[in-house]
Scaffold this active site. Structure first.
Site, mmCIF file in Angstrom:
data_model
loop_
_atom_site.group_PDB
_atom_site.id
_atom_site.type_symbol
_atom_site.label_atom_id
_atom_site.label_comp_id
_atom_site.label_asym_id
_atom_site.label_seq_id
_atom_site.Cartn_x
_atom_site.Cartn_y
_atom_site.Cartn_z
ATOM 1 N N ASP A 50 3.157 6.081 -10.896
ATOM 2 C CA ASP A 50 4.529 5.852 -10.446
ATOM 3 C C ASP A 50 5.462 5.856 -11.664
ATOM 4 O OD1 ASP A 50 5.843 4.435 -7.659
ATOM 5 O OD2 ASP A 50 6.994 4.251 -9.525
ATOM 6 N N HIS A 52 3.270 8.740 1.225
ATOM 7 C CA HIS A 52 2.562 8.342 0.006
ATOM 8 C C HIS A 52 2.053 6.927 0.190
ATOM 9 C CE1 HIS A 52 6.814 7.273 -0.332
ATOM 10 N NE2 HIS A 52 6.422 6.211 -1.022
HETATM 11 P P1 AMP Z 1 8.567 4.038 -1.512
HETATM 12 O O1 AMP Z 1 9.583 2.939 -1.594
HETATM 13 O O2 AMP Z 1 7.270 3.574 -0.898
HETATM 14 O O3 AMP Z 1 9.115 5.283 -0.867
HETATM 15 O O4 AMP Z 1 8.193 4.392 -3.018
HETATM 16 C C1 AMP Z 1 8.611 5.537 -3.693
HETATM 17 C C2 AMP Z 1 8.056 5.442 -5.087
HETATM 18 O O5 AMP Z 1 8.175 6.714 -5.705
HETATM 19 C C3 AMP Z 1 8.769 4.429 -5.993
HETATM 20 O O6 AMP Z 1 7.817 3.460 -6.438
HETATM 21 C C4 AMP Z 1 9.307 5.282 -7.136
HETATM 22 O O7 AMP Z 1 9.251 4.641 -8.385
HETATM 23 C C5 AMP Z 1 8.376 6.498 -7.084
HETATM 24 N N1 AMP Z 1 8.900 7.726 -7.648
HETATM 25 C C6 AMP Z 1 10.091 8.318 -7.385
HETATM 26 N N2 AMP Z 1 10.225 9.462 -8.086
HETATM 27 C C7 AMP Z 1 9.068 9.612 -8.790
HETATM 28 C C8 AMP Z 1 8.581 10.592 -9.705
HETATM 29 N N3 AMP Z 1 9.317 11.684 -10.050
HETATM 30 N N4 AMP Z 1 7.353 10.427 -10.246
HETATM 31 C C9 AMP Z 1 6.611 9.340 -9.914
HETATM 32 N N5 AMP Z 1 7.006 8.384 -9.067
HETATM 33 C C10 AMP Z 1 8.233 8.504 -8.516
#
Ligand code: AMP
Length: 122
Positions: free
Chosen positions: A33, A104
């Site tokens: 993440d 995810h």
């Molecule tokens: P959610 O709230 O379950 O949709 O979590 C989305 C997650 O995606 C968050 O923990 C973000 O930090 C992560 N995230 C967003 N963009 C990226 C990226 N480019 N690479 C890795 N993680 C990401």
């Protein structure tokens, strides 16, 4: 909700933006993440176009669903958190604050993660 091919995880899958990959097979990609909430914080995504857990659980093949679950367990072991414990979490929809509309799951570990919801909300 219709799947949007412009979401950030779709772009990672197409190689348009980088990720710190920790695992990949035919159905699953896993990477760190970008904004870790624990010492170990990895995301696992299906390669298929699924908006959320609701979509994935209803429409994905048995092979895709099995691959994701196998990958969670395998990564727990490979990342060295299976012995001490980890949390596996999926956010679906607005009440869960899902930010990225490509299904995810999060794998957190490497430290005491506290209670499941902190503080309790009921
Ligand atoms: P959610 O709230 O379950 O949709 O979590 C989305 C997650 O995606 C968050 O923990 C973000 O930090 C992560 N995230 C967003 N963009 C990226 C990226 N480019 N690479 C890795 N993680 C990401």
């Amino acid at each position: 909700m219709a799947y949007d091919d412009g979401n950030v995880f779709a772009r990672i899958l197409r190689g348009e933006i980088p990720c710190k990959k920790v695992f990949e097979d035919d159905h699953v990609l896993a990477f760190h993440d970008i904004n870790p909430q624990a010492k170990t914080h990895v995301l696992l995504i299906p390669k298929g176009r699924y908006v959320s857990l609701d979509d994935f659980s209803a429409s994905a093949s048995d092979a895709e669903i099995a691959a994701l679950m196998r990958a969670v367990g395998r990564l727990g072991r490979d990342l060295g958190v299976a012995a001490t414990g980890y949390r596996f979490l999926g956010n679906h929809g607005p009440d869960a604050h899902q930010e990225v509309a490509h299904f995810h799951v999060h794998l957190f570990g490497g430290q005491d993660l506290g209670r499941m919801l902190s503080p309790p909300r009921v």
